[in-house]
Design an enzyme around this catalytic site. Structure first.
Site, short mmCIF file in Angstrom:
data_model
loop_
_atom_site.label_atom_id
_atom_site.label_comp_id
_atom_site.label_asym_id
_atom_site.label_seq_id
_atom_site.Cartn_x
_atom_site.Cartn_y
_atom_site.Cartn_z
N LYS A 50 -43.90 -31.03 -33.29
CA LYS A 50 -43.74 -31.55 -31.93
C LYS A 50 -42.34 -32.14 -31.81
O LYS A 50 -42.08 -33.23 -32.30
CB LYS A 50 -44.79 -32.60 -31.60
CG LYS A 50 -44.70 -33.08 -30.14
CD LYS A 50 -45.69 -34.17 -29.84
CE LYS A 50 -45.62 -34.56 -28.36
NZ LYS A 50 -44.26 -35.02 -27.95
N GLU B 15 -40.26 -42.31 -40.97
CA GLU B 15 -38.82 -42.53 -41.10
C GLU B 15 -38.39 -43.21 -39.81
O GLU B 15 -38.30 -42.58 -38.76
CB GLU B 15 -38.10 -41.19 -41.31
CG GLU B 15 -36.74 -41.33 -41.96
CD GLU B 15 -35.65 -41.59 -40.93
OE1 GLU B 15 -35.29 -42.79 -40.76
OE2 GLU B 15 -35.16 -40.64 -40.33
N CYS C 2 -30.25 -43.55 -37.26
CA CYS C 2 -31.00 -44.69 -37.80
C CYS C 2 -30.38 -45.23 -39.09
O CYS C 2 -30.57 -46.40 -39.43
CB CYS C 2 -32.45 -44.30 -38.04
SG CYS C 2 -32.66 -42.82 -39.05
N GLU D 122 -31.99 -52.86 -33.22
CA GLU D 122 -31.25 -51.61 -33.32
C GLU D 122 -30.71 -51.20 -31.95
O GLU D 122 -31.48 -51.07 -30.99
CB GLU D 122 -32.16 -50.51 -33.88
CG GLU D 122 -31.47 -49.22 -34.19
CD GLU D 122 -32.39 -48.21 -34.85
OE1 GLU D 122 -31.89 -47.37 -35.63
OE2 GLU D 122 -33.60 -48.24 -34.60
#
Length: 489
Positions: free
Chosen positions: A182, A256, A290, A389
């Site tokens: 997906k 992750e 990331c 973040e």
């Protein structure tokens, strides 16, 4: 239009979605539609899961030898290589990544890692490990078998679509799992290219299924009892939701997630080598990575010098059309992501941090989701911008007084994905790196590029499990011990 996909890839065939609708795919640099993709539903996701389940339980893929599976995967890699230029252009249009980034990080590197999984890791992997003879009630011996877990749901992110898709598909397929991929809603096109490649390479039907859909469709993947393992890349907020949805069926989850990674610059560091890395982690794919090192911690004696050098370098960055070869930084992926970055920039100013450069939208770019490369100074590690973040082109630089304080600041984070250390003395840098609570640490910039054997994953809220190489392959396997006795008489 660059690419139009109006059907989903399920059970080895291109099939109509239950909704019959398609949705536009938007170029984040121009805000124009560059393609369409089918709007998948929960029902379509269930069809894909059923196909993957049949392919695992009744199909040949899990029972093929590693060499035979590897041969199919090598054919897939060869077809990707033949379509490299097409994939690069598609990536630029779909993600807004610059051409140099699209050619390397986005396309060439993941294809090379996929081929490496098929050609080197898979043939040498210890699927059968003998046990030593055991003496008890007679003499026994046996083996430990590593077998595919089963049906793998692979939920990808938008920032590096081909890379993330292949980092999941490579080990899952090599292990013998069947899969449902997906892609992120904003970047589905590169995933559907993989469906064409799988079909041409002769991957058996149902081994790779590609679906789109909304939040409910994604939840079906994580909650459905026919799925045995979920691999998800995205934010830690959504990662926790995936973990919760998978818990009732006790399926394995590989996560992750995000990062707020620290880059420690010691007092003896060579700043001429440090600055390009700091700038790269600010502007590469507009900071949408990331594992980028977005908190630069520098010894107080070098702080002002580094700030001056980084500010000058960011001032020279060309922001604009990512298709142009001299563009250094493109846009953010979506309007919503730009709004998130701008809110955090405003929060940083409100909490007392100082913008050394940037902080707004680039002049002359009224169209597209652009934000200026931005550097914050005067930051305390307790501030919001030091803890959350950005996922955008924003760097913070903070001073420290000694190595112990640098490590303390680096580890004072909810995340632990990556880290970096710069020092002329490599032993000192190595010792600092060992103390960092992060899953992937580079010393003096690393060397040799992205090592396909280096397990990639995070500590703390940066995730669970590892990707790449043998460690990534092992995530999609389960162990079985088989013991037999030696008959006497």
């Amino acid at each position: 239009m660059i690419k139009e996909y109006r059907r989903l890839f399920i059970d080895g065939r291109w099939v109509e979605g239950q909704t019959g609708r398609v949705e536009p795919v938007i170029n984040p640099a121009t805000e124009d539609a560059i393609g369409v993709a089918p709007a998948g539903s929960v029902g379509d996701t269930v069809r894909a899961i059923d196909a993957a389940r049949r392919a695992f339980d009744d199909g040949p893929w899990p029972h093929m030898s590693p060499a035979d599976r590897g041969a199919v995967l090598v054919r897939m890699a060869e077809l990707m290589e033949k379509r490299h230029a097409e994939l690069v252009d598609l990536n630029i249009a779909e993600t807004g990544c610059t051409r140099i980034g699209a050619e390397t990080f986005q396309t060439a590197i993941p294809i090379a890692h996929f081929r490496d999984m098929a050609e080197r890791v898979l043939p040498s992997f210890p699927f059968e490990t003998p046990l030593r003879p055991h003496v008890g009630n007679g003499i026994g011996q046996g083996v430990v078998l590593r077998e595919p877990i089963g049906v793998a749901a692979l939920v990808s992110a938008s920032n590096f679509p081909l890379y993330l898709n292949l980092m999941k598909l490579g080990p899952a397929l090599a292990a013998g799992c069947t899969t449902i991929l997906k892609p992120a809603p904003s970047t589905p096109l590169e995933a559907f290219v993989l469906g064409e490649i799988a079909e041409e390479a002769g991957l058996p039907g149902g081994v790779l299924n590609i679906v789109t859909g909304d939040v409910d469709a994604a939840a079906e993947l994580t909650a459905n009892p026919q799925v045995d393992v979920v691999s998800f890349t995205g934010s830690d907020v959504v990662g926790r939701r995936v973990f919760e949805q998978a818990a009732p069926t006790l399926k394995k989850v590989i996560l992750e997630l995000g990062g707020k990674s620290a880059n420690i610059v010691c007092d003896d560091a060579d700043l001429t080598r440090v600055v390009p890395g700091v700038v790269r982690d600010t502007i590469l794919h507009a900071g949408q990575g990331c594992a980028f090192l977005t908190r630069t911690l520098v010894h107080r004696s070098r702080h002002d010098e580094l700030v001056e050098l980084v500010t000058a370098a960011l001032a020279a960055v060309k922001v604009g059309d990512p298709a142009e070869p001299d563009t250094s930084m493109g846009p953010l992926a979506t309007a919503a992501q730009r709004e998130h970055v701008e809110r955090l920039i405003a929060t940083g100013v409100a909490e007392g941090a100082t913008i050394a450069i940037g902080g707004g939208r680039p002049a002359g770019l009224a169209t597209g989701y652009f934000v200026e490369p931005t550097l914050f100074v005067g930051v305390d590690n307790s501030m919001t911008i030091a803890r959350r973040e950005f996922f955008g082109p924003v760097m913070i630089i903070m001073p420290f007084d000694d190595d112990d304080e640098a490590v303390r600041i680096a580890n004072d984070s909810d995340y632990g994905l990556a880290g970096g250390v710069w020092a002329r003395d490599p032993v000192r840098a190595y010792r600092i790196g060992k103390r960092m609570q992060a899953g992937y640490v580079t010393v003096n910039g690393g060397g040799g590029g992205m090592n396909p054997d280096g397990p990639f994953g995070g500590y703390k809220r940066s995730g669970l499990g590892r990707e790449r190489g043998a460690a990534g392959l092992d995530e999609f396997l389960q162990q079985k011990t088989m013991i037999w006795g030696v008959a006497g008489g």
